[in-house]
Design a protein around this motif. Structure first.
Motif, mmCIF file in Angstrom:
data_model
loop_
_atom_site.group_PDB
_atom_site.id
_atom_site.type_symbol
_atom_site.label_atom_id
_atom_site.label_comp_id
_atom_site.label_asym_id
_atom_site.label_seq_id
_atom_site.Cartn_x
_atom_site.Cartn_y
_atom_site.Cartn_z
ATOM 1 N N MET A 1 0.816 -1.190 0.000
ATOM 2 C CA MET A 1 0.000 0.000 0.000
ATOM 3 C C MET A 1 0.863 1.258 0.000
ATOM 4 O O MET A 1 0.468 2.260 -0.559
ATOM 5 C CB MET A 1 -0.908 -0.002 1.207
ATOM 6 N N THR A 2 2.007 1.228 0.611
ATOM 7 C CA THR A 2 2.867 2.402 0.651
ATOM 8 C C THR A 2 4.005 2.229 -0.334
ATOM 9 O O THR A 2 4.680 1.212 -0.333
ATOM 10 C CB THR A 2 3.433 2.623 2.073
ATOM 11 N N ALA A 3 4.208 3.235 -1.156
ATOM 12 C CA ALA A 3 5.311 3.218 -2.119
ATOM 13 C C ALA A 3 5.995 4.568 -2.085
ATOM 14 O O ALA A 3 5.420 5.553 -2.522
ATOM 15 C CB ALA A 3 4.791 2.921 -3.520
ATOM 16 N N PRO A 4 7.183 4.640 -1.500
ATOM 17 C CA PRO A 4 7.838 5.936 -1.439
ATOM 18 C C PRO A 4 8.185 6.436 -2.834
ATOM 19 O O PRO A 4 8.470 5.662 -3.735
ATOM 20 C CB PRO A 4 9.094 5.671 -0.612
ATOM 21 N N ASP A 5 8.118 7.718 -3.010
ATOM 22 C CA ASP A 5 8.455 8.337 -4.285
ATOM 23 C C ASP A 5 9.342 9.534 -3.970
ATOM 24 O O ASP A 5 8.973 10.394 -3.182
ATOM 25 C CB ASP A 5 7.176 8.772 -5.011
ATOM 26 N N ALA A 6 10.488 9.593 -4.599
ATOM 27 C CA ALA A 6 11.445 10.655 -4.316
ATOM 28 C C ALA A 6 10.883 12.026 -4.648
ATOM 29 O O ALA A 6 11.271 13.025 -4.055
ATOM 30 C CB ALA A 6 12.735 10.410 -5.097
ATOM 31 N N GLU A 7 9.941 12.080 -5.588
ATOM 32 C CA GLU A 7 9.405 13.360 -6.014
ATOM 33 C C GLU A 7 8.482 13.989 -4.967
ATOM 34 O O GLU A 7 8.422 15.195 -4.827
ATOM 35 C CB GLU A 7 8.654 13.182 -7.320
ATOM 36 N N PHE A 8 7.733 13.162 -4.253
ATOM 37 C CA PHE A 8 6.796 13.651 -3.243
ATOM 38 C C PHE A 8 7.154 13.027 -1.910
ATOM 39 O O PHE A 8 6.897 11.838 -1.690
ATOM 40 C CB PHE A 8 5.353 13.292 -3.625
ATOM 41 N N GLU A 9 7.725 13.812 -1.039
ATOM 42 C CA GLU A 9 8.163 13.301 0.257
ATOM 43 C C GLU A 9 6.986 12.683 1.002
ATOM 44 O O GLU A 9 5.906 13.251 1.084
ATOM 45 C CB GLU A 9 8.756 14.437 1.090
ATOM 46 N N GLY A 10 7.185 11.484 1.517
ATOM 47 C CA GLY A 10 6.155 10.792 2.284
ATOM 48 C C GLY A 10 5.037 10.216 1.441
ATOM 49 O O GLY A 10 4.004 9.818 1.979
ATOM 50 N N TYR A 11 5.213 10.147 0.120
ATOM 51 C CA TYR A 11 4.175 9.681 -0.799
ATOM 52 C C TYR A 11 3.609 8.331 -0.355
ATOM 53 O O TYR A 11 4.349 7.430 0.033
ATOM 54 C CB TYR A 11 4.762 9.549 -2.210
ATOM 55 N N VAL A 12 2.286 8.219 -0.413
ATOM 56 C CA VAL A 12 1.592 6.993 -0.039
ATOM 57 C C VAL A 12 0.648 6.609 -1.173
ATOM 58 O O VAL A 12 -0.204 7.415 -1.582
ATOM 59 C CB VAL A 12 0.783 7.173 1.268
#
Length: 185
Positions: free
Chosen positions: A1-12
């Motif tokens: 369910m959680t996938a970190p993304d470098a573009e958006f800090e804390g991206y879920v």
């Protein structure tokens, strides 16, 4: 369910439901070509699905047009009438995203907007404001979106001539401030 993304800090990644208490779906119209009148809708349901790849995400919204408010009851009733939204025949406005893309530094959500039974493509410039925990053990996300439509494209074409122009602009600005709650599996 959680996938970190470098573009958006804390991206879920997940499915989110708009919190109507902390969200705003509004518009701005020029009045008499000398000022701007703001309005918003108080009843709506919207869902955002953030995908592992943010550009694969999607959004849908249904807005109860009878919930329009501008701070003036006579104007609000006119907006609900057949002059504008015709809520007796077309009680809802809907939006369904069709894609997300980059446009320079901007993130743009393209979609289909339906008003008065007329569906037209609309693009909204979106800002991802962040992701984080709330005090109730849930997770929240925030988004801002801006766009513009020509109301005549949707059959919302009532107007009245006044010296020097018309009463209401054809171009309507859209403003959205969305706080969404992550749905639990």
């Amino acid at each position: 369910m959680t996938a970190p993304d470098a573009e958006f800090e804390g991206y879920v990644a997940g499915t989110w439901e708009l919190d109507p208490v902390h969200s705003h779906i509004g518009f701005i119209a020029r009045h008499l070509m000398v000022s701007k009148v703001r309005g918003h809708f108080t009843t709506f349901h919207a869902e955002v699905v953030t995908a592992p790849n943010p550009l694969d995400s999607s959004a849908t919204a249904t807005i109860d047009l009878s919930s329009v408010t501008t701070g003036n009851e006579m104007r609000d009733n006119d907006l609900r009438s057949s002059n504008f939204f015709d809520t007796a025949t077309h009680p809802e406005m809907t939006f369904r995203s069709t894609g997300i893309r980059r446009d320079g530094d901007d993130l743009v959500v393209d979609g289909d907007l339906t008003i008065r039974g007329v569906t037209k493509p609309v693009s909204l410039t979106v800002e991802v404001n962040g992701f984080g925990p709330d005090p109730y053990g849930g997770t929240r996300a925030g988004f801002s979106a801006r766009g513009e439509i020509n109301r005549n494209d949707f059959g919302v074409s009532f107007n009245a001539p006044v010296p020097g122009g018309v009463m209401i602009s054809e171009r309507i600005q859209i403003e959205i401030e969305a706080e969404a709650v992550l749905k639990k599996d």
